[in-house]
Design a protein around this motif. Structure first.
Motif, mmCIF file in Angstrom:
data_model
loop_
_atom_site.group_PDB
_atom_site.id
_atom_site.type_symbol
_atom_site.label_atom_id
_atom_site.label_comp_id
_atom_site.label_asym_id
_atom_site.label_seq_id
_atom_site.Cartn_x
_atom_site.Cartn_y
_atom_site.Cartn_z
ATOM 1 N N GLU A 119 -7.729 9.707 -5.055
ATOM 2 C CA GLU A 119 -6.303 9.571 -5.345
ATOM 3 C C GLU A 119 -5.525 9.105 -4.123
ATOM 4 N N TYR A 120 -5.855 9.621 -2.941
ATOM 5 C CA TYR A 120 -5.188 9.170 -1.720
ATOM 6 C C TYR A 120 -5.511 7.704 -1.438
ATOM 7 N N MET B 66 1.081 7.323 5.722
ATOM 8 C CA MET B 66 0.981 8.740 5.399
ATOM 9 C C MET B 66 -0.233 9.007 4.498
ATOM 10 N N PHE B 67 -0.401 8.188 3.451
ATOM 11 C CA PHE B 67 -1.551 8.380 2.556
ATOM 12 C C PHE B 67 -2.865 8.100 3.271
ATOM 13 N N THR B 68 -2.855 7.143 4.185
ATOM 14 C CA THR B 68 -4.064 6.851 4.952
ATOM 15 C C THR B 68 -4.431 8.040 5.838
ATOM 16 N N GLN B 69 -3.439 8.662 6.459
ATOM 17 C CA GLN B 69 -3.695 9.844 7.288
ATOM 18 C C GLN B 69 -4.180 11.016 6.434
ATOM 19 N N GLU C 280 -1.919 1.149 -3.124
ATOM 20 C CA GLU C 280 -0.813 0.692 -3.951
ATOM 21 C C GLU C 280 0.552 0.854 -3.294
ATOM 22 N N SER C 281 0.616 1.461 -2.123
ATOM 23 C CA SER C 281 1.894 1.671 -1.443
ATOM 24 C C SER C 281 2.434 0.363 -0.896
ATOM 25 N N VAL C 282 3.706 0.134 -1.148
ATOM 26 C CA VAL C 282 4.372 -1.059 -0.644
ATOM 27 C C VAL C 282 5.004 -0.758 0.715
#
Length: 120
Positions: A26-27, A42-45, A33-35
């Motif tokens: 999910e991350y 943040m999601f990568t971390q 998909e984050s623009v």
């Protein structure tokens, strides 16, 4: 009343490991998909820290005979898959570069060599 059997350590660890695997997917999807660059970071971390937790839990489970790893893959098969992924990545890079060039985002001469480095 009625007594429920408690989960064993192995069952509990397996449940947590499954949840960590799901959360990493999910991350990864959210980061992809984050623009917004800050949200993507943040999601990568979060993905990195969750992968670290998953790896640590897997190691503990394996050391305590709670997890049986799959049989080892043949090097030949891994090499074949790697080559296919590298070719796909190269084709994707070429497509993106051509699309950018046709939109005037980068001059065609600046496209240079689109080769993908081999990962060892």
């Amino acid at each position: 009343m009625f007594n429920k059997p408690a989960l064993t350590d192995e069952d509990l660890a397996s449940t947590i490991l499954s949840d960590l695997k799901r959360v990493t997917r999910e991350y990864a999807t959210a980061a992809t998909e984050s623009v917004c660059p800050e949200i993507r970071q943040m999601f990568t971390q979060l993905l990195d820290s969750t992968l670290k937790m998953q790896g640590e839990l897997y190691t503990v489970m394996q050391q305590n005979n709670m997890y049986n790893a799959s049989s080892p893959a043949l090097k030949q098969e891994l090499d074949k898959q790697l080559k296919q992924y590298q070719q796909s990545q190269q084709q994707t890079n070429q497509f993106v570069q051509q699309a950018k060039a046709s939109q005037g985002q980068i001059p065609p001469a600046a496209m240079g060599n689109n080769s993908v480095p081999a990962y060892q």
